[in-house]
Design an enzyme around this catalytic site. Sequence first.
Site, PDB file in Angstrom:
ATOM      1  CD  GLU A 264       5.628   4.962   3.095  1.00  0.00           C
ATOM      2  OE1 GLU A 264       6.444   5.411   3.906  1.00  0.00           O
ATOM      3  OE2 GLU A 264       4.451   5.355   3.003  1.00  0.00           O
TER       4      GLU A 264
ATOM      5  NE  ARG B 275      -5.774  -7.761   0.810  1.00  0.00           N
ATOM      6  CZ  ARG B 275      -5.983  -8.156  -0.429  1.00  0.00           C
ATOM      7  NH1 ARG B 275      -6.079  -9.448  -0.717  1.00  0.00           N
ATOM      8  NH2 ARG B 275      -6.104  -7.285  -1.397  1.00  0.00           N
TER       9      ARG B 275
ATOM     10  CB  CYS C  39     -22.510 -14.999  13.646  1.00  0.00           C
ATOM     11  SG  CYS C  39     -22.768 -16.585  14.430  1.00  0.00           S
TER      12      CYS C  39
HETATM   13  C1  LIG Z   1      -0.425   0.744   4.159  1.00  0.00           C
HETATM   14  C2  LIG Z   1       0.647   1.706   3.860  1.00  0.00           C
HETATM   15  C3  LIG Z   1       1.790   1.311   3.148  1.00  0.00           C
HETATM   16  C4  LIG Z   1       1.974  -0.061   2.576  1.00  0.00           C
HETATM   17  O1  LIG Z   1       1.060  -0.359   1.572  1.00  0.00           O
HETATM   18  P1  LIG Z   1       1.272  -1.666   0.698  1.00  0.00           P
HETATM   19  O2  LIG Z   1       0.058  -1.681  -0.173  1.00  0.00           O
HETATM   20  O3  LIG Z   1       1.313  -2.814   1.637  1.00  0.00           O
HETATM   21  O4  LIG Z   1       2.536  -1.502  -0.058  1.00  0.00           O
HETATM   22  C5  LIG Z   1       2.793   2.245   2.969  1.00  0.00           C
HETATM   23  N1  LIG Z   1       2.686   3.497   3.442  1.00  0.00           N
HETATM   24  C6  LIG Z   1       1.608   3.922   4.129  1.00  0.00           C
HETATM   25  C7  LIG Z   1       1.570   5.302   4.621  1.00  0.00           C
HETATM   26  C8  LIG Z   1       0.555   3.038   4.354  1.00  0.00           C
HETATM   27  O5  LIG Z   1      -0.521   3.465   5.027  1.00  0.00           O
END
Ligand SMILES: *Cc1c(COP(=O)(O)O)cnc(C)c1O
Length: 419
Positions: A271, A309, A340
């Site tokens: 993911e 970021r 600010c």
């Molecule tokens: C943020 C997140 C991701 C994605 O993270 P990346 O660094 O963008 O690949 C995947 N799974 C979960 C549970 C997340 O919280």
Amino acid sequence: MPIANDLRQRLYPQLPAIAEHFGTPFHLYDETGIRATVAGLHAAFAGVAGFKEYYAVKALPNPRILALLRELGCGFDCSSIAELVLARQAGARGEEIMFTSNNTSPEEFAVAAQDGGCILNLDDISLVAKVPQMPELVCFRYNPGAERSGNSIIGTPLEAKYGVPHHQLLDAFRAAQARGARRFGLHTMLASNERDHRYMVQTVEMLLSVAAWVQTELGIRLEFLNMGGGLGIPYQPDDEAFDVAALGQQAQALLEDFRTRHDHAPALHMESGRYVTGPHGVLVTRAINRKDSYRTYIGVDACMSALMRPGMYGAYHHIDVVGKAASTADAPVDVVGSLCENNDKFAVQRPLPPVEDGDLLVIHDTGAHGHAMGFNYNGKLRPQELLLRSDGSVARIRRAETLQDYFATLDFAAQEWQP
Ligand SMILES: *Cc1c(COP(=O)(O)O)cnc(C)c1O
């Protein structure tokens, strides 16, 4: 290797006209690059049966991007109600959606179950009893605790609020089974912006050893393992890219080995958010002020409401000044917004070619956790989003916020209530 040279060549000649037409600032996403990255991911895992990327919606929750990713065969990883709604609007249903929430509320469980449900990824054993209707297929998020070190960004698993601890995992599967679950998956998410593929290989190895343990102890054959996201991208010019082909090959070998020993192998899911869209977005902003005080400050028309970021993590985002080549004679400047907060800086002491008012600055790698992380503190509004299509046309896929949006939740004629 911040944004690909290919994108520079396609985008920069057109950029002044795009900025003129749409106005600045804007995030712009590159369809061609996203397509190429997803194709590369699928090629790397072509030998892994049942491989699926569930794009982490939080990285870039724009319906047009999600529609593109779905067309390319991705599912979606969601962790809020809004993200579930977006994933379903993009046409995803059932097992194309993974719901990885934590500290889950009854409302979230209810929405997760709507429209054919989704893969429920439970964050804790206590949630098993709170799922209103246990689905046939359920997954647990695993937190290995002291057995893994996490990576430097995400920190140690022992201090993470996420996931089922090792010593409760078998009971969690037992409890879900007792409530009627019949099919199971296992998930973990241990790294963030990790560019060493070996870390992710170790994660697959870890998940496989847990799968073997669950099978031995409970007789449950896990249907899939989800290694999470967290694949890194090269933000700095000399950063090396993540070797996704090596991860694919080594994951395939591990799964084949598991199959010979256990007579079946789980499917492998991922993911990623950042890896898929991060390098394919830029924040384009115009220089509007230059201040020579103790340092030189280049004031631009975007601020950290568009990209958190750098201010939040001190993250590096490469910056080009359109039409001006970098040289060794470049003097360091701070590139700043108007919020600010003194951390409202896109770059600190960054050597840049001489910037004049009106110049366009391109801030790289904003295609993930960019616009999405934006906020409204100090009354700052979030910018529009544009899509550079593969045919060269540009579409506005989100308008800029307006003052009306900012004021929309205020109740000017407040209703008094007395307990
Ligand atoms: C943020 C997140 C991701 C994605 O993270 P990346 O660094 O963008 O690949 C995947 N799974 C979960 C549970 C997340 O919280």
